[in-house]
Motif scaffolding. Structure first.
Motif, short mmCIF file in Angstrom:
data_model
loop_
_atom_site.label_atom_id
_atom_site.label_comp_id
_atom_site.label_asym_id
_atom_site.label_seq_id
_atom_site.Cartn_x
_atom_site.Cartn_y
_atom_site.Cartn_z
N VAL A 155 -13.84 0.47 -4.26
CA VAL A 155 -12.83 -0.02 -3.31
C VAL A 155 -12.76 -1.54 -3.23
O VAL A 155 -11.97 -2.08 -2.47
CB VAL A 155 -13.05 0.57 -1.90
CG1 VAL A 155 -13.01 2.09 -1.94
CG2 VAL A 155 -14.36 0.08 -1.28
N THR A 208 -13.91 -0.95 5.53
CA THR A 208 -13.28 -0.23 6.62
C THR A 208 -13.18 1.25 6.28
O THR A 208 -12.65 1.61 5.23
CB THR A 208 -11.87 -0.80 6.89
OG1 THR A 208 -11.98 -2.17 7.29
CG2 THR A 208 -11.16 -0.01 7.99
N THR A 240 -5.67 3.19 1.63
CA THR A 240 -7.02 2.85 1.17
C THR A 240 -7.05 2.57 -0.32
O THR A 240 -6.18 2.99 -1.08
CB THR A 240 -7.98 4.01 1.48
OG1 THR A 240 -7.51 5.21 0.84
CG2 THR A 240 -8.08 4.26 2.98
N ALA A 284 0.83 -1.21 0.00
CA ALA A 284 0.00 0.00 0.00
C ALA A 284 0.86 1.26 0.00
O ALA A 284 0.53 2.25 -0.66
CB ALA A 284 -0.93 0.00 1.22
N ASP A 328 -4.43 -5.52 6.46
CA ASP A 328 -5.76 -5.96 6.02
C ASP A 328 -6.23 -5.17 4.80
O ASP A 328 -7.11 -5.60 4.06
CB ASP A 328 -6.79 -5.81 7.15
CG ASP A 328 -6.63 -6.88 8.22
OD1 ASP A 328 -5.96 -7.89 7.95
OD2 ASP A 328 -7.17 -6.69 9.32
N GLY A 329 -5.69 -3.97 4.62
CA GLY A 329 -6.06 -3.13 3.48
C GLY A 329 -5.06 -3.34 2.35
O GLY A 329 -4.17 -4.19 2.44
N PRO A 330 -5.14 -2.54 1.27
CA PRO A 330 -6.10 -1.44 1.11
C PRO A 330 -7.45 -1.85 0.51
O PRO A 330 -8.36 -1.05 0.49
CB PRO A 330 -5.35 -0.49 0.17
CG PRO A 330 -4.55 -1.39 -0.69
CD PRO A 330 -4.12 -2.52 0.20
N THR A 331 -7.54 -3.09 -0.02
CA THR A 331 -8.81 -3.49 -0.62
C THR A 331 -9.93 -3.41 0.42
O THR A 331 -9.77 -3.88 1.55
CB THR A 331 -8.72 -4.92 -1.17
OG1 THR A 331 -7.67 -4.96 -2.15
CG2 THR A 331 -10.02 -5.34 -1.82
N ARG A 332 -11.05 -2.79 0.02
CA ARG A 332 -12.22 -2.58 0.87
C ARG A 332 -11.90 -1.70 2.08
O ARG A 332 -12.58 -1.76 3.10
CB ARG A 332 -12.87 -3.90 1.27
CG ARG A 332 -13.46 -4.65 0.07
CD ARG A 332 -14.24 -5.87 0.47
NE ARG A 332 -15.53 -5.54 1.07
CZ ARG A 332 -16.62 -5.21 0.39
NH1 ARG A 332 -16.60 -5.14 -0.93
NH2 ARG A 332 -17.75 -4.95 1.01
N TRP A 333 -10.89 -0.87 1.95
CA TRP A 333 -10.65 0.24 2.88
C TRP A 333 -10.94 1.52 2.11
O TRP A 333 -10.37 1.72 1.01
CB TRP A 333 -9.20 0.24 3.38
CG TRP A 333 -8.92 -0.76 4.46
CD1 TRP A 333 -9.51 -1.97 4.63
CD2 TRP A 333 -7.96 -0.63 5.52
NE1 TRP A 333 -8.97 -2.62 5.72
CE2 TRP A 333 -8.03 -1.82 6.28
CE3 TRP A 333 -7.07 0.36 5.90
CZ2 TRP A 333 -7.23 -2.04 7.40
CZ3 TRP A 333 -6.26 0.15 7.01
CH2 TRP A 333 -6.34 -1.03 7.76
#
Length: 403
Positions: free
Chosen positions: A324, A180, A259, A104, A145-150
């Motif tokens: 996202v 998120t 993100t 990221a 855990d990101g950036p996908t779906r952040w």
């Protein structure tokens, strides 16, 4: 609202943690020269060279590093900083840690300008650009855990009621759908976004422009504690660091980088939210804006951004989820369109219906004349209209059906 499970923490060499904690304090982010030295010789050796302050001969500091660290290299609070962090349930996430969001952050060194963000006219080149040396964090979420779906949700501090509603309501729905919400914990749009996510028990991340032990703005002290318990509070500044205007600009690049996309809810023509959007655009991330009244100065920035080819207008939460998510996932369905009784009618039948006055009846011959249709086709048209409940025969004449 139940707290998430504690983050999984893998051990990192304590010497590395101490070195990066020290380096995090001795140079004001972003520190490209220092970051380059760390990449070249490693954090432990880089920290020792900075402490020694040798400027000539073997092991000498490069001029850029010497300049970046001249004011603070004698300030070593690494042990105390790490102890304070541990006492608050936090952790120092470093590039040697499995949680480090390397993918990221990787593009930051290529797009940021001297203050860590592109200029309003575009990226300012590599001078002054650098990834963080370390990230001070509190909370159960993991940075990787990101950036996908952040999704970054940013906007004006002096937000309108409209902007606050969008930030709060959309963030709640995004969190409900597993996205998120990432923002900067500022007054206005940021705070509304965090509260919206927390209200539905969803994840949210606050990126600070000050030390991890500082509650800024003070009004958000309780909010930040909630985020630290259920989400994540992040900063690249060491404990005790005060908030400052330039630090907010530098902080904004992290919101963009962590993100998959940034949504600007409201923004003035020149603002931190605009800078966040421009960094996201330069990183190749999605940039979305919420349209607002053309009379509102707080929507001027959104409308200017919307003129850029890479920026999309978000009219509903579905649009944000699509941007996202992984390619092909979360696609926004077309909005439902209202149906009309006349949908699908033959053009001739439509003309016959339009030829009928609202309150008067017409003979078939008069209808054919007024509608300009072949009298031989009139019976078919009237039958179709009658079957749909649009016309009714009344004593040999035809009229529109009431209602």
């Amino acid at each position: 609202m139940s707290a998430a499970a504690p983050a999984r923490v893998a051990p990192v060499d304590p010497a590395v943690l101490r070195a990066r904690a020290y380096l995090s304090r001795v140079a004001e982010p972003p520190a490209p020269a220092l970051a380059g030295l760390v990449e070249e010789v490693g954090p432990v050796e880089a920290a020792q060279r900075v402490r020694d302050g040798v400027t000539e001969g073997p092991g000498a500091l490069p001029p850029g590093v010497a300049k970046e660290t001249a004011a603070r290299r004698g300030t070593d609070r690494a042990e105390a900083d790490l102890a304070l962090l541990a006492a608050r349930g936090g952790r120092l996430v470093v590039p040697e840690h499995p949680e480090w969001p390397g993918a990221a952050l990787a593009g930051l060194g290529l797009v940021a300008g001297p203050d860590g963000a592109p200029g309003l006219d575009g990226p300012a080149g590599r001078d002054g650009a650098a990834e963080p040396l370390a990230l001070w964090v509190r909370g159960p979420l993991r940075l990787d855990d990101g950036p996908t779906r952040w999704a970054g949700i940013v906007g004006a501090r002096a937000a309108s009621d409209y902007g606050l509603w969008v930030a709060r309501d959309w963030s709640a729905e995004l969190a409900d759908r597993g996205v998120t919400v990432v923002s900067g914990a500022a007054l206005g749009i940021d705070g509304a976004a965090h509260r919206g996510a927390l209200a539905v028990g969803g994840p949210t991340v606050a990126v600070l422009a000050c030390g991890i032990d500082r509650a800024y703005p003070p009004k958000h002290a309780t909010l930040l504690e909630h985020i630290a318990r259920h989400g994540l509070v992040v900063t690249e500044y060491p404990p005790g660091a005060n908030p400052a205007r330039h630090r907010f600009l530098v902080r904004n690049r992290l919101i963009a980088a962590l993100t998959a996309g940034t949504l600007v809810v409201e923004a003035a023509a020149r603002s931190g939210a605009m800078r966040t959007a421009l960094v996201a655009e330069a990183l190749g991330r999605a940039v979305m804006v919420v349209p607002g009244p053309v009379t509102s100065l707080m929507s001027l920035g959104c409308h200017e951004l919307a003129r850029r080819p890479a920026v999309s207008v978000a009219g509903r939460v579905d649009h944000v989820v699509e941007e996202v998510s992984q390619v092909g996932d979360g696609l926004a369905a077309p909005p439902g369109t209202p149906t009309r009784p006349t949908d699908g009618l033959d053009p001739g039948a439509l003309r016959v219906r339009e030829a009928l006055p609202l309150r008067a009846a017409r003979t078939a011959a008069r209808l054919a004349h007024d509608a300009g249709v072949d009298p031989a086709d009139l019976t078919t048209h009237l039958s179709d209209l009658e079957a749909r409940g649009l016309v009714v025969e009344d004593g040999g004449r035809w009229r529109r059906r009431p209602g």
